[in-house]
Design an enzyme around this catalytic site. Structure first.
Site, PDB file in Angstrom:
ATOM      1  N   ASP A  33      22.872   5.927  75.300  1.00  0.00           N
ATOM      2  CA  ASP A  33      23.532   6.537  76.472  1.00  0.00           C
ATOM      3  C   ASP A  33      24.546   5.087  76.734  1.00  0.00           C
ATOM      4  OD1 ASP A  33      23.087   8.346  79.030  1.00  0.00           O
ATOM      5  OD2 ASP A  33      24.319   6.596  79.354  1.00  0.00           O
ATOM      6  N   ASN A  92      18.831  17.272  82.655  1.00  0.00           N
ATOM      7  CA  ASN A  92      19.552  17.469  83.990  1.00  0.00           C
ATOM      8  C   ASN A  92      20.247  18.843  83.857  1.00  0.00           C
ATOM      9  OD1 ASN A  92      18.655  15.127  85.206  1.00  0.00           O
ATOM     10  ND2 ASN A  92      20.344  14.024  84.369  1.00  0.00           N
ATOM     11  N   GLY A  98      22.078  17.174  88.710  1.00  0.00           N
ATOM     12  CA  GLY A  98      22.905  15.895  88.363  1.00  0.00           C
ATOM     13  C   GLY A  98      23.362  15.921  87.040  1.00  0.00           C
ATOM     14  N   GLN A  99      23.801  17.054  86.381  1.00  0.00           N
ATOM     15  CA  GLN A  99      24.250  17.093  85.003  1.00  0.00           C
ATOM     16  C   GLN A  99      25.759  16.735  85.090  1.00  0.00           C
ATOM     17  OE1 GLN A  99      23.861  20.866  83.010  1.00  0.00           O
ATOM     18  NE2 GLN A  99      24.868  20.178  81.288  1.00  0.00           N
ATOM     19  N   HIS A 105      21.438  18.170  76.719  1.00  0.00           N
ATOM     20  CA  HIS A 105      21.096  17.077  76.132  1.00  0.00           C
ATOM     21  C   HIS A 105      19.522  16.823  76.694  1.00  0.00           C
ATOM     22  CE1 HIS A 105      23.646  16.147  79.709  1.00  0.00           C
ATOM     23  NE2 HIS A 105      23.031  15.197  79.745  1.00  0.00           N
ATOM     24  N   HIS A 107      17.435  13.456  77.924  1.00  0.00           N
ATOM     25  CA  HIS A 107      17.568  12.025  77.850  1.00  0.00           C
ATOM     26  C   HIS A 107      16.065  11.490  77.415  1.00  0.00           C
ATOM     27  CE1 HIS A 107      21.029  11.453  80.583  1.00  0.00           C
ATOM     28  NE2 HIS A 107      20.759  12.904  80.938  1.00  0.00           N
TER      29      HIS A 107
HETATM   30  P1  5GP Z   1      23.922  13.990  82.687  1.00  0.00           P
HETATM   31  O1  5GP Z   1      23.984  13.324  83.983  1.00  0.00           O
HETATM   32  O2  5GP Z   1      24.739  14.934  81.987  1.00  0.00           O
HETATM   33  O3  5GP Z   1      22.457  14.478  82.366  1.00  0.00           O
HETATM   34  O4  5GP Z   1      23.964  12.617  81.505  1.00  0.00           O
HETATM   35  C1  5GP Z   1      25.039  12.362  80.864  1.00  0.00           C
HETATM   36  C2  5GP Z   1      24.897  11.025  80.294  1.00  0.00           C
HETATM   37  O5  5GP Z   1      25.923  10.769  79.470  1.00  0.00           O
HETATM   38  C3  5GP Z   1      25.080  10.092  81.316  1.00  0.00           C
HETATM   39  O6  5GP Z   1      23.616   9.219  81.214  1.00  0.00           O
HETATM   40  C4  5GP Z   1      26.070   9.157  80.835  1.00  0.00           C
HETATM   41  O7  5GP Z   1      25.844   7.666  80.768  1.00  0.00           O
HETATM   42  C5  5GP Z   1      26.173   9.412  79.128  1.00  0.00           C
HETATM   43  N1  5GP Z   1      27.603   9.521  78.812  1.00  0.00           N
HETATM   44  C6  5GP Z   1      28.686   9.887  79.440  1.00  0.00           C
HETATM   45  N2  5GP Z   1      29.776   9.692  78.580  1.00  0.00           N
HETATM   46  C7  5GP Z   1      29.317   8.930  77.430  1.00  0.00           C
HETATM   47  C8  5GP Z   1      29.798   8.649  76.124  1.00  0.00           C
HETATM   48  O8  5GP Z   1      31.037   8.860  75.973  1.00  0.00           O
HETATM   49  N3  5GP Z   1      28.849   8.118  75.210  1.00  0.00           N
HETATM   50  C9  5GP Z   1      27.732   8.015  75.545  1.00  0.00           C
HETATM   51  N4  5GP Z   1      26.954   7.397  74.394  1.00  0.00           N
HETATM   52  N5  5GP Z   1      27.089   8.415  76.558  1.00  0.00           N
HETATM   53  C10 5GP Z   1      27.914   8.881  77.681  1.00  0.00           C
END
Ligand code: 5GP
Length: 121
Positions: A33, A92, A98-99, A105, A107
């Protein structure tokens, strides 16, 4: 809702933007991340165009479902000693979940005691 093929993870899958890759096979890509929330914070994404868990569960083939599930486990194995005390898997979904990125994906978080599952109200 239709899958948005311009989301950031779709771009990573197409190698249009880089990532710090941990693992890749026919079904999944795993990478670190960009804004880690714990000492270890990996993301595992399926290669197919699924917006969230529900879309993946409903529309992915059995092969994709099994392959992705095993890929998450493979990444946990690879992270090995750095999460030896345990880890948390989070998926998420939607605004209240919180997505931020509309590509399913998981985490993988670890490397320290993570505390309560959800922040206190
Ligand atoms: P969500 O909130 O959708 O469950 O998580 C998305 C995650 O993607 C977040 O933890 C954020 O830091 C990560 N993220 C967003 N953009 C990028 C990116 O360009 N590269 C990487 N490696 N992680 C990203």
């Amino acid at each position: 809702m239709a899958y948005d093929s311009n989301n950031i993870f779709a771009k990573i899958l197409r190698s249009e933007i880089p990532c710090e890759k941990i693992f890749e096979d026919d079904f999944a890509l795993a990478f670190h991340d960009i804004h880690p929330q714990a000492p270890v914070h990996a993301l595992v994404i399926p290669k197919g165009p699924y917006e969230n868990y529900a879309a993946f569960a409903a529309d992915a083939s059995d092969e994709e479902l099994i392959g992705f599930t095993r890929a998450v486990s493979e990444v946990v194995e690879m992270l090995g000693g750095s999460i030896k005390g345990g880890y948390r898997l989070i998926a998420n979904c939607g605004a209240h979940g919180g997505q931020e990125v509309p590509h399913y994906h998981v985490h993988i978080l670890g490397g320290k005691a993570l505390g309560r599952m959800v922040a206190d109200k």
